[in-house]
Design an enzyme around this catalytic site. Structure first.
Site, short mmCIF file in Angstrom:
data_model
loop_
_atom_site.label_atom_id
_atom_site.label_comp_id
_atom_site.label_asym_id
_atom_site.label_seq_id
_atom_site.Cartn_x
_atom_site.Cartn_y
_atom_site.Cartn_z
N THR A 6 -60.31 28.66 82.82
CA THR A 6 -59.31 27.83 82.12
C THR A 6 -59.88 26.79 81.57
OG1 THR A 6 -56.99 26.81 82.66
CG2 THR A 6 -58.70 26.78 84.50
N ASN A 8 -57.84 24.05 81.85
CA ASN A 8 -56.52 23.18 82.14
C ASN A 8 -56.67 22.92 83.80
OD1 ASN A 8 -54.17 22.16 83.03
ND2 ASN A 8 -52.99 23.25 81.66
N LYS A 11 -53.96 23.34 86.30
CA LYS A 11 -53.43 24.63 86.48
C LYS A 11 -54.30 24.87 87.76
CE LYS A 11 -52.45 27.54 82.90
NZ LYS A 11 -53.03 28.49 81.87
N GLU A 31 -57.08 33.71 72.27
CA GLU A 31 -55.91 34.22 72.91
C GLU A 31 -55.27 35.03 71.61
OE1 GLU A 31 -53.27 31.47 75.03
OE2 GLU A 31 -54.77 31.53 76.45
N ASP A 60 -51.82 32.98 82.39
CA ASP A 60 -51.06 32.74 80.92
C ASP A 60 -49.54 32.49 81.41
OD1 ASP A 60 -51.47 31.98 78.47
OD2 ASP A 60 -50.81 34.06 77.71
N PHE A 135 -47.76 18.55 84.64
CA PHE A 135 -48.28 18.73 83.25
C PHE A 135 -47.49 19.54 82.22
CE2 PHE A 135 -49.79 23.24 82.98
CZ PHE A 135 -50.00 23.63 84.26
N HIS A 163 -43.03 29.37 89.21
CA HIS A 163 -43.92 30.54 88.38
C HIS A 163 -45.15 30.59 89.07
CE1 HIS A 163 -44.04 26.83 86.26
NE2 HIS A 163 -44.91 27.34 85.53
P1 ITT Z 1 -55.74 27.78 79.73
O1 ITT Z 1 -56.95 27.16 79.27
O2 ITT Z 1 -55.53 28.36 81.04
O3 ITT Z 1 -55.11 28.77 78.45
P2 ITT Z 1 -53.30 26.11 78.80
O4 ITT Z 1 -53.05 24.76 79.16
O5 ITT Z 1 -53.39 26.56 77.35
O6 ITT Z 1 -54.56 26.46 79.62
P3 ITT Z 1 -51.07 28.22 78.82
O7 ITT Z 1 -51.49 28.82 77.66
O8 ITT Z 1 -50.85 29.18 79.93
O9 ITT Z 1 -52.35 27.24 79.22
O10 ITT Z 1 -49.94 27.32 78.60
C1 ITT Z 1 -49.08 27.48 77.79
C2 ITT Z 1 -48.34 25.85 77.73
O11 ITT Z 1 -47.54 25.89 78.63
C3 ITT Z 1 -49.22 24.72 77.73
O12 ITT Z 1 -48.93 23.77 76.67
C4 ITT Z 1 -49.09 24.27 78.79
O13 ITT Z 1 -49.28 22.96 79.37
C5 ITT Z 1 -47.61 24.69 79.34
N1 ITT Z 1 -47.32 25.09 80.88
C6 ITT Z 1 -48.03 26.13 81.46
N2 ITT Z 1 -47.80 26.34 82.78
C7 ITT Z 1 -47.22 24.92 82.90
C8 ITT Z 1 -46.42 24.45 84.04
O14 ITT Z 1 -46.35 24.99 85.20
N3 ITT Z 1 -45.36 23.53 83.65
C9 ITT Z 1 -45.30 22.78 82.66
N4 ITT Z 1 -45.95 23.27 81.66
C10 ITT Z 1 -46.77 24.25 81.60
#
Ligand code: ITT
Length: 179
Positions: A6, A8, A11, A31, A60, A135, A163
């Site tokens: 990731t 992030n 996360k 993706e 994801d 976040f 989730h």
């Molecule tokens: P990866 O590198 O793991 O893909 P990402 O931040 O792009 O990191 P996702 O594609 O899973 O992660 O997330 C999609 C969007 O949803 C992204 O803008 C996140 O900030 C948001 N998101 C994911 N999980 C969240 C959570 O628990 N609370 C709030 N926003 C979340």
């Protein structure tokens, strides 16, 4: 040993609270555009299996808003980058039905086989942004049974109901079964 791929860090911090031994690999991966998070995860796991090998974990997630027919859903990352929480609140102006849910699909690749673990958290879109923890969409999401947003909760409290917390506890059970 499992690696969470990731970029992030937030996360990773949430998942690591439940699975302390998890390592993080910071890597961007493509993706695909698809209708479900499960399809996106399947493609990414196969791609990463070829590219870095080993036992891989990815997460994801997406926010699905009922009154917007599930938007931003699989487009959550792009929508957050472009219109952000303020843009979502603007789209929700005047809309009474504020029901939404977060969904996480955790993908695991072990010995060339892919597995998926899912967690869902129902709730509502707040009327304004509140809180500074967490976040992404956390400041505008109020989980069911609470009046605070995820961004007004500690990581432990969010993990208990979120989730990602649910999917991660399934992942922990899965890892302990195959270890
Ligand atoms: P990866 O590198 O793991 O893909 P990402 O931040 O792009 O990191 P996702 O594609 O899973 O992660 O997330 C999609 C969007 O949803 C992204 O803008 C996140 O900030 C948001 N998101 C994911 N999980 C969240 C959570 O628990 N609370 C709030 N926003 C979340």
């Amino acid at each position: 040993m499992f690696k969470l791929v990731t970029h992030n860090i937030k996360k990773y911090e949430e998942i690591k609270k439940i699975i302390p031994s998890l390592e993080m690999v910071e890597l961007e991966y493509p993706e695909i555009q698809a209708d479900t998070l499960e399809e996106v995860v399947e493609f990414s796991l196969n791609y990463l299996g070829e590219k870095i090998g080993g036992n891989i974990i990815i997460d994801d997630s997406g926010l699905f808003i009922e009154a917007l027919n599930g938007f931003p859903g699989v487009y959550s990352a792009y929508v957050f980058k472009t219109i952000g929480n303020k843009g979502i609140l603007r789209l929700m102006e005047g809309i009474k039905n504020r029901r939404a849910y977060f969904k996480t699909v955790i993908g695991v690749r072990v010995d060339g086989y892919n597995y998926k673990l899912v967690g869902i958290c129902h709730g509502e879109i707040a009327m304004s942004e509140r809180g500074t923890n967490g976040f992404g969409y956390d400041p505008i999401f109020v989980p069911e049974g609470y009046d605070r947003t995820f961004a007004e909760m500690s990581t432990d409290e969010k993990n208990r109901i979120s989730h990602r917390g649910k999917a991660t506890r399934k992942l922990a059970a899965f890892i302990s079964r195959i270890a």
